[in-house]
Design a protein around this motif. Sequence first.
Motif, PDB file in Angstrom:
ATOM      1  N   UNK A 190     -98.513  41.713 -20.043  1.00 28.16           N
ATOM      2  CA  UNK A 190     -98.720  40.758 -18.953  1.00 28.16           C
ATOM      3  C   UNK A 190     -99.836  39.780 -19.308  1.00 28.16           C
ATOM      4  N   UNK A 191    -100.932  40.293 -19.868  1.00 34.03           N
ATOM      5  CA  UNK A 191    -102.060  39.426 -20.216  1.00 34.03           C
ATOM      6  C   UNK A 191    -101.691  38.473 -21.339  1.00 34.03           C
ATOM      7  N   UNK A 192    -100.931  38.929 -22.327  1.00 35.63           N
ATOM      8  CA  UNK A 192    -100.531  38.041 -23.428  1.00 35.63           C
ATOM      9  C   UNK A 192     -99.568  36.963 -22.986  1.00 35.63           C
ATOM     10  N   UNK A 193     -98.794  37.229 -21.924  1.00 36.28           N
ATOM     11  CA  UNK A 193     -97.821  36.240 -21.463  1.00 36.28           C
ATOM     12  C   UNK A 193     -98.461  35.141 -20.612  1.00 36.28           C
ATOM     13  N   UNK A 194     -99.692  35.364 -20.170  1.00 37.16           N
ATOM     14  CA  UNK A 194    -100.351  34.351 -19.309  1.00 37.16           C
ATOM     15  C   UNK A 194    -100.768  33.164 -20.126  1.00 37.16           C
TER      16      UNK A 194
END
Length: 194
Positions: A190-194
């Motif tokens: 989730x954090x990498x996709x932001x």
Amino acid sequence: MKKTIILLFSILMVSFSVQSAAFAAVSQSPWGSQQKESGQGGGMDSVVGGLTSDVNGLAPMVSTIISSIFVIMFLVGVIKLGYSLVTKTGMVLKGSTGMLIGIPIFIVAIRLFFILAFTTNSSGVTLLVTDTMNALIKIGFLASVVMVLVGLVMTLFNKFLNHPAYVRWSKVLYIGAITVSVLTGIMPAVIRSI
């Protein structure tokens, strides 16, 4: 509170003395007059270069002074700890243990900050963040495995002692292990996709 104010005041005095010495060295330095004689103007790069070299020259003295202040504070904490153990004073004991725990942590944090600040570049920061995230992912999965193993030990204790608290603790550990493993698996994506 008084010790914190004294520490901050002494750090400010040292920093002002370093700045005034650096500015005095810039105005009286021989490199400025050599550049004017050779036909080059005294530009901002030369001023910054002179300031940097002067501050770097004073860095060992400032480091020694700050280290000495922390050593003195640590010794005061040791003396206060001995006093509080003899007189059984709780507030003094609390303050001295806080000082004895906080000063080494503060020194290590300052050293790590300067090491990271002066040795990393933009690609190094990216690698540092990636490595930290990977380390936290591995720690999360390892913690969930340890929680499951401790939950199994609690279940085994329940079989031997037939105590309901062990059942409750093992269920809490199983739920915690599932939560930690799911969050550790999902949140990096989730954090990498932001």
